[in-house]
Design a protein around this motif. Structure first.
Motif, PDB file in Angstrom:
ATOM      1  N   MET A 159      29.791  41.836  34.864  1.00 29.95           N
ATOM      2  CA  MET A 159      30.460  40.301  35.043  1.00 29.95           C
ATOM      3  C   MET A 159      31.639  40.616  35.860  1.00 29.95           C
ATOM      4  O   MET A 159      31.579  39.935  36.971  1.00 29.95           O
ATOM      5  CB  MET A 159      30.601  39.908  33.689  1.00 29.95           C
ATOM      6  CG  MET A 159      31.135  38.522  33.584  1.00 29.95           C
ATOM      7  SD  MET A 159      31.244  37.768  31.809  1.00 29.95           S
ATOM      8  CE  MET A 159      31.471  36.181  32.201  1.00 29.95           C
ATOM      9  N   ILE A 160      32.718  41.502  35.823  1.00 31.64           N
ATOM     10  CA  ILE A 160      33.849  41.631  36.511  1.00 31.64           C
ATOM     11  C   ILE A 160      34.272  43.143  36.088  1.00 31.64           C
ATOM     12  O   ILE A 160      34.279  43.395  34.972  1.00 31.64           O
ATOM     13  CB  ILE A 160      34.866  40.621  36.102  1.00 31.64           C
ATOM     14  CG1 ILE A 160      36.185  40.746  37.166  1.00 31.64           C
ATOM     15  CG2 ILE A 160      35.368  40.323  34.754  1.00 31.64           C
ATOM     16  CD1 ILE A 160      37.158  39.707  37.199  1.00 31.64           C
ATOM     17  N   THR A 161      34.893  43.708  36.806  1.00 29.51           N
ATOM     18  CA  THR A 161      35.446  45.002  36.955  1.00 29.51           C
ATOM     19  C   THR A 161      36.938  44.797  36.940  1.00 29.51           C
ATOM     20  O   THR A 161      37.575  43.991  37.281  1.00 29.51           O
ATOM     21  CB  THR A 161      34.752  45.767  38.203  1.00 29.51           C
ATOM     22  OG1 THR A 161      35.383  45.752  39.102  1.00 29.51           O
ATOM     23  CG2 THR A 161      33.477  46.162  38.271  1.00 29.51           C
ATOM     24  N   ALA A 162      37.469  45.990  36.309  1.00 33.20           N
ATOM     25  CA  ALA A 162      38.809  45.979  36.023  1.00 33.20           C
ATOM     26  C   ALA A 162      39.389  45.884  37.677  1.00 33.20           C
ATOM     27  O   ALA A 162      40.602  45.208  37.755  1.00 33.20           O
ATOM     28  CB  ALA A 162      39.494  47.284  35.653  1.00 33.20           C
ATOM     29  N   ALA A 163      38.813  46.699  38.610  1.00 36.41           N
ATOM     30  CA  ALA A 163      39.385  46.605  40.011  1.00 36.41           C
ATOM     31  C   ALA A 163      39.335  45.275  40.508  1.00 36.41           C
ATOM     32  O   ALA A 163      40.176  44.861  41.197  1.00 36.41           O
ATOM     33  CB  ALA A 163      38.602  47.567  40.985  1.00 36.41           C
ATOM     34  N   GLN A 164      38.032  44.647  40.262  1.00 33.15           N
ATOM     35  CA  GLN A 164      38.199  42.929  40.744  1.00 33.15           C
ATOM     36  C   GLN A 164      39.272  42.207  40.207  1.00 33.15           C
ATOM     37  O   GLN A 164      39.789  41.402  40.821  1.00 33.15           O
ATOM     38  CB  GLN A 164      36.817  42.615  40.293  1.00 33.15           C
ATOM     39  CG  GLN A 164      35.651  43.105  41.359  1.00 33.15           C
ATOM     40  CD  GLN A 164      34.290  42.480  40.818  1.00 33.15           C
ATOM     41  OE1 GLN A 164      33.945  42.653  39.640  1.00 33.15           O
ATOM     42  NE2 GLN A 164      33.544  41.694  41.313  1.00 33.15           N
ATOM     43  N   LEU A 165      39.688  42.341  38.883  1.00 30.05           N
ATOM     44  CA  LEU A 165      40.629  41.743  38.272  1.00 30.05           C
ATOM     45  C   LEU A 165      41.840  42.061  38.705  1.00 30.05           C
ATOM     46  O   LEU A 165      42.643  40.802  39.219  1.00 30.05           O
ATOM     47  CB  LEU A 165      40.581  42.298  36.565  1.00 30.05           C
ATOM     48  CG  LEU A 165      41.708  41.472  35.906  1.00 30.05           C
ATOM     49  CD1 LEU A 165      41.611  39.866  35.810  1.00 30.05           C
ATOM     50  CD2 LEU A 165      41.471  41.625  34.425  1.00 30.05           C
ATOM     51  N   ARG A 166      42.124  43.013  39.047  1.00 33.14           N
ATOM     52  CA  ARG A 166      43.527  43.481  39.708  1.00 33.14           C
ATOM     53  C   ARG A 166      43.878  43.008  40.747  1.00 33.14           C
ATOM     54  O   ARG A 166      44.655  42.518  41.584  1.00 33.14           O
ATOM     55  CB  ARG A 166      43.752  45.011  39.600  1.00 33.14           C
ATOM     56  CG  ARG A 166      43.972  45.614  38.433  1.00 33.14           C
ATOM     57  CD  ARG A 166      44.433  47.061  38.452  1.00 33.14           C
ATOM     58  NE  ARG A 166      43.501  47.850  38.915  1.00 33.14           N
ATOM     59  CZ  ARG A 166      42.361  48.411  38.399  1.00 33.14           C
ATOM     60  NH1 ARG A 166      42.292  48.173  37.033  1.00 33.14           N
ATOM     61  NH2 ARG A 166      41.557  49.236  39.138  1.00 33.14           N
ATOM     62  N   ALA A 167      42.331  43.040  41.768  1.00 34.61           N
ATOM     63  CA  ALA A 167      42.465  42.401  43.280  1.00 34.61           C
ATOM     64  C   ALA A 167      42.761  40.921  43.025  1.00 34.61           C
ATOM     65  O   ALA A 167      43.210  40.359  43.947  1.00 34.61           O
ATOM     66  CB  ALA A 167      40.897  42.905  43.953  1.00 34.61           C
TER      67      ALA A 167
ATOM     68  N   ARG B 171      34.832  45.149  29.291  1.00 38.75           N
ATOM     69  CA  ARG B 171      34.205  44.874  28.194  1.00 38.75           C
ATOM     70  C   ARG B 171      35.018  44.251  27.319  1.00 38.75           C
ATOM     71  O   ARG B 171      36.011  44.547  27.242  1.00 38.75           O
ATOM     72  CB  ARG B 171      33.459  46.084  27.698  1.00 38.75           C
ATOM     73  CG  ARG B 171      32.560  46.783  28.568  1.00 38.75           C
ATOM     74  CD  ARG B 171      31.576  47.912  27.603  1.00 38.75           C
ATOM     75  NE  ARG B 171      31.292  48.933  28.418  1.00 38.75           N
ATOM     76  CZ  ARG B 171      30.088  48.654  29.279  1.00 38.75           C
ATOM     77  NH1 ARG B 171      29.695  47.371  29.531  1.00 38.75           N
ATOM     78  NH2 ARG B 171      29.732  49.616  30.004  1.00 38.75           N
ATOM     79  N   GLY B 172      34.279  43.311  26.506  1.00 37.61           N
ATOM     80  CA  GLY B 172      35.094  42.331  25.682  1.00 37.61           C
ATOM     81  C   GLY B 172      34.255  41.497  24.859  1.00 37.61           C
ATOM     82  O   GLY B 172      33.100  41.273  25.307  1.00 37.61           O
ATOM     83  N   ASN B 173      34.972  40.410  24.331  1.00 35.53           N
ATOM     84  CA  ASN B 173      34.087  39.235  23.836  1.00 35.53           C
ATOM     85  C   ASN B 173      33.863  38.280  24.641  1.00 35.53           C
ATOM     86  O   ASN B 173      34.558  38.098  25.751  1.00 35.53           O
ATOM     87  CB  ASN B 173      34.683  38.662  22.345  1.00 35.53           C
ATOM     88  CG  ASN B 173      35.946  37.903  22.519  1.00 35.53           C
ATOM     89  OD1 ASN B 173      36.106  37.016  23.349  1.00 35.53           O
ATOM     90  ND2 ASN B 173      37.000  38.242  21.887  1.00 35.53           N
ATOM     91  N   VAL B 174      32.655  37.902  24.588  1.00 30.98           N
ATOM     92  CA  VAL B 174      32.402  36.769  25.618  1.00 30.98           C
ATOM     93  C   VAL B 174      33.360  35.606  25.814  1.00 30.98           C
ATOM     94  O   VAL B 174      33.479  35.319  27.084  1.00 30.98           O
ATOM     95  CB  VAL B 174      30.931  36.021  25.374  1.00 30.98           C
ATOM     96  CG1 VAL B 174      30.277  35.055  26.078  1.00 30.98           C
ATOM     97  CG2 VAL B 174      29.822  37.325  25.253  1.00 30.98           C
TER      98      VAL B 174
ATOM     99  N   LYS C 141      36.871  32.749  29.458  1.00 34.89           N
ATOM    100  CA  LYS C 141      37.961  32.128  29.767  1.00 34.89           C
ATOM    101  C   LYS C 141      38.864  32.803  31.126  1.00 34.89           C
ATOM    102  O   LYS C 141      39.642  32.249  31.815  1.00 34.89           O
ATOM    103  CB  LYS C 141      39.184  32.430  28.677  1.00 34.89           C
ATOM    104  CG  LYS C 141      39.022  31.814  27.331  1.00 34.89           C
ATOM    105  CD  LYS C 141      39.880  31.976  26.368  1.00 34.89           C
ATOM    106  CE  LYS C 141      39.776  31.071  25.170  1.00 34.89           C
ATOM    107  NZ  LYS C 141      40.659  31.259  24.174  1.00 34.89           N
ATOM    108  N   LEU C 142      38.632  34.185  31.137  1.00 38.29           N
ATOM    109  CA  LEU C 142      39.238  34.983  32.388  1.00 38.29           C
ATOM    110  C   LEU C 142      38.440  34.527  33.606  1.00 38.29           C
ATOM    111  O   LEU C 142      39.271  34.171  34.560  1.00 38.29           O
ATOM    112  CB  LEU C 142      39.029  36.503  32.050  1.00 38.29           C
ATOM    113  CG  LEU C 142      39.541  37.415  33.168  1.00 38.29           C
ATOM    114  CD1 LEU C 142      41.101  37.250  33.236  1.00 38.29           C
ATOM    115  CD2 LEU C 142      39.016  38.587  32.952  1.00 38.29           C
ATOM    116  N   ILE C 143      37.171  34.420  33.689  1.00 46.24           N
ATOM    117  CA  ILE C 143      36.557  33.846  34.841  1.00 46.24           C
ATOM    118  C   ILE C 143      36.832  32.713  35.132  1.00 46.24           C
ATOM    119  O   ILE C 143      36.878  32.174  36.472  1.00 46.24           O
ATOM    120  CB  ILE C 143      34.878  34.177  34.595  1.00 46.24           C
ATOM    121  CG1 ILE C 143      34.669  35.551  34.304  1.00 46.24           C
ATOM    122  CG2 ILE C 143      34.223  33.826  35.800  1.00 46.24           C
ATOM    123  CD1 ILE C 143      35.132  36.701  35.624  1.00 46.24           C
ATOM    124  N   ASP C 144      36.625  31.722  34.296  1.00 50.92           N
ATOM    125  CA  ASP C 144      37.217  30.131  34.418  1.00 50.92           C
ATOM    126  C   ASP C 144      38.558  30.227  35.035  1.00 50.92           C
ATOM    127  O   ASP C 144      38.695  29.215  35.955  1.00 50.92           O
ATOM    128  CB  ASP C 144      36.954  29.449  33.206  1.00 50.92           C
ATOM    129  CG  ASP C 144      35.458  29.308  32.517  1.00 50.92           C
ATOM    130  OD1 ASP C 144      34.390  29.522  33.528  1.00 50.92           O
ATOM    131  OD2 ASP C 144      35.216  28.781  31.690  1.00 50.92           O
TER     132      ASP C 144
END
Length: 90
Positions: free
Chosen positions: A1-9, A43-46, A51-54
């Motif tokens: 779904m999303i990686t830690a690197a994508q989140l930081r970027a 990894r985490g609850n859906v 919420k993060l992706i939105d």
């Protein structure tokens, strides 16, 4: 779904810190810290992931999943078309 690197970027593209992302996504700062410290895919609850992706999407960042059409291929993040400046509250 999303990686830690994508989140930081994504956060870097928006020019926001972990606290601001926590506010935008209605998550706690420790949750954001844990997500960014993950190895590979977060990894985490859906509910938290949605919420993060939105929140990233609402701020103008598109998360590109592996195999999705992109000029360079692979994973990454990019600003959505027409998002000349991120829409982020400060």
């Amino acid at each position: 779904m999303i990686t830690a690197a994508q989140l930081r970027a994504a956060r870097a593209l928006l020019g926001i810190d972990q606290r601001q992302l926590a506010e935008l996504s209605d998550l706690s700062v420790p949750t954001i810290q844990r997500m960014e410290a993950s190895e590979g895919t977060i990894r985490g609850n859906v509910d938290s992931l949605v919420k993060l992706i939105d929140a990233l999407g609402a701020a103008g960042v598109e998360v590109i999943n592996e195999g999705a059409v992109s000029s360079g291929g692979g994973r990454g993040v990019r600003l959505k078309a027409g998002s000349s400046s991120p829409k982020v509250r400060t």
